[in-house]
Structure formats: structure tokens, C-alpha cells
Design a protein around this motif. Sequence first.
Motif, short mmCIF file in Angstrom:
data_model
loop_
_atom_site.label_atom_id
_atom_site.label_comp_id
_atom_site.label_asym_id
_atom_site.label_seq_id
_atom_site.Cartn_x
_atom_site.Cartn_y
_atom_site.Cartn_z
N GLN A 90 12.22 37.18 -17.36
CA GLN A 90 13.15 36.08 -17.13
C GLN A 90 14.22 36.46 -16.11
OE1 GLN A 90 12.81 33.00 -18.30
NE2 GLN A 90 14.58 32.40 -17.04
N SER A 97 12.79 36.77 -12.61
CA SER A 97 12.54 35.43 -12.08
C SER A 97 13.83 34.81 -11.56
CB SER A 97 11.92 34.54 -13.16
OG SER A 97 10.66 35.02 -13.56
N ASP A 125 9.45 31.82 -10.61
CA ASP A 125 9.04 31.73 -12.01
C ASP A 125 7.82 32.63 -12.17
OD1 ASP A 125 8.18 31.17 -14.55
OD2 ASP A 125 8.43 29.00 -14.38
#
Length: 358
Positions: free
Chosen positions: A324, A327, A333
Motif C-alpha cells: 500500500q 503504491s 496501484d
Amino acid sequence: MRVAILGSGNGATAAAFEWASNGHDVAMWDFEEFPDNIAGIANRGHIEGRVKFEGTAPIRYAGHDLDEALAGAELVMLIGPAYSTVPFGEALRGKLTPDMAVALVPGACNGAIVLKQTLGLDLLDDTYLIGETSTLPYGCRLVEPGVVRVTTRVITGLFVAALPSSGTEALRERLAVVWPQVESARNVLQTTLQNGNPVIHPAIMLMNASRIENTGGDFLFYTDGVTPASARLIEAIDTERLALAAALGVDLLSEPELGFRQGYMGDATYLTGYNQGIGFAKSQAPKELEFRYLTEDVPYGMVFMSELAKQVGVPTPNIDAVIQVASAALGRDFRAEGPRTPQTLGLDILTPEDLHRL
């Protein structure tokens, strides 16, 4: 033995040098968009080695004619980053023969599965001997076209598995001609999960993100970049990887244990093993965050571990957090991008017992 090496980067050049210097007939091939090192080797007719490897080793052929490189090959090694597996497989369609052994060095997260998918083969089809190693057996860098500096050659902790695993011993014997330290793994899940790059690289990159952007990577990646905090993050990620392997019935070495066995590290610890390890001592940090330590190791390695862990019920909060944060830091993503997940590899329909039989 006639050996064909697909790829012309650091690892491919080091492998070509070692196999040729041991008396084998080595050819190198790469796509036309990667001409520099291929041309340098072709012009010289040999590769020059430095540090651990010294002298020169003759190369039979270096060029862009794949049929010439493969002619008579008993061993074909695919040596490149994870994203090279599909293009290599597409180039090899219709060109393999049953007497060739094919090894991805390394598998870089399920490389053997992806190669067989690209070739249009069932995963358990044993017409061709196809497998992967857990790591590249060198720490190396190109100095200039045709010249490679090898600072580390792993002394043990090099694992190999064929797909299906019934072919592993045959593939190990082929590779052991020059790499006697190679060990048989249980299956390609072991070789994939034993690859430590997704455990180490993203943690160090994110813990040093501002430093990389502010200095353009003007520091030593492991010596300066591994501090107590980043060491704790590496250990937390590794602990989750080991739990995943245990749930799959796969025996793994912890990342420091592996590095110590391979000769990179003087002690098997998450802190001094890295920031004082002789095999890591001169590794420069990347100049920017858009580097394979994040752009390859997160979507190819960490996303695969996270998704497979969900399938077998193993929590991975630290791996998930790194995915996460990476990203967010790069404005991408990585979970959505993940090119190698249980779903894309066809592993999501398999039970743990099925996975054991790969």
C-alpha cells in the motif's frame, strides 16, 4: 556442453563467462532493442571477467539470431528480470526440443509457471525439462560492454526445481556441471518463495525514500540504508513469508540465514548481516524510487505472497502495508497491477494438497 543464454545483462554475462571458462560452448542472444552488450561481446569474441572472475572466456556466438544461439543447445538459460519471462517465452515458441533443459536463472517469482503458460504447455506437461533457480548465483555488474565484475559467487543456498518436480533431479544434474552447489528444492513454490528480493529491497527503499529523492541515491544501499528500524521491517516481512511457506509445507531459510550460507553476510542477522555484509558493501542506492526494487519486487513478488497467503489463511499485515505504501509513494496501484497472482497463474483453484504436488 552447448549452452544458450537468453539475456545480456549483468547476470547473463557473468553466467556466460563462468560456463565458457569451464570449457562449455556458450552462445548469447537478446532482443534487438538491447544491442550494446551483445555487440561488445561479439566484437571482442569473448567476455572479460574481473574481481572474482579473472581473464577472458570465449563466446561462440553473441547476436540476435535465436536459431543460431539455440543450435545444438543442451542447456538453455533465461537470465533477466521478471518482466522478461513472457517475451523470452514468446520468442521460444516452436523452437524447443525435448533434449534441451531450460532453466530460468532466477525464476523471479513463478518464472517457470509463466514460461510454461507462455509456451502453451500444461503445468504438469513433462515433454520439456523446464524449471527455475531461487536466485542468481552472483553479485555482479557490467563495467562496460563485454566486461563483467563479479564481487560475490554464492557458495551454497542455490536451489532449483523443475515443473513438474519429477524433473528436478535431472535439471539439477545439468546445472551442477558448473554450479555444484545447486540443491534440489521441493517444488517451484519453494524456489519462488526463497527469493529474498521482495523481502529486502522494498523495505529498504521505503525507509530511505526521502534520502533517495534528495540525494539521487548518493549513499550505500545496505551499508547506510539498513538501520535498526529498516531491519525490523525486513524481519517482520520475512516472518510472514516464512509463515506462508510453513502453511504450504515448504521449508525455507530465513533471509539472513540464506545470505550467510551464500557468503554475502558475516552473520545471520537482519541488521549487521546487511549493513556490514561483505557481499553488500559496495552496493550503491538507486537514483530514484522508480526502480526495480519497487517496480518489480512489489507487484511481482509481494503481491503474489499476499494473495497466496489469503488463499491459505495466513495473515500478512506488514507485506500488505508495504504494498500500500509503495503504491502511494509511486502513484500506482501495485496490487491491481500484480502480473503474477494465484489467479493469473491458475493456482487459485488448487488446494494446499494440489500445490504440494506441483
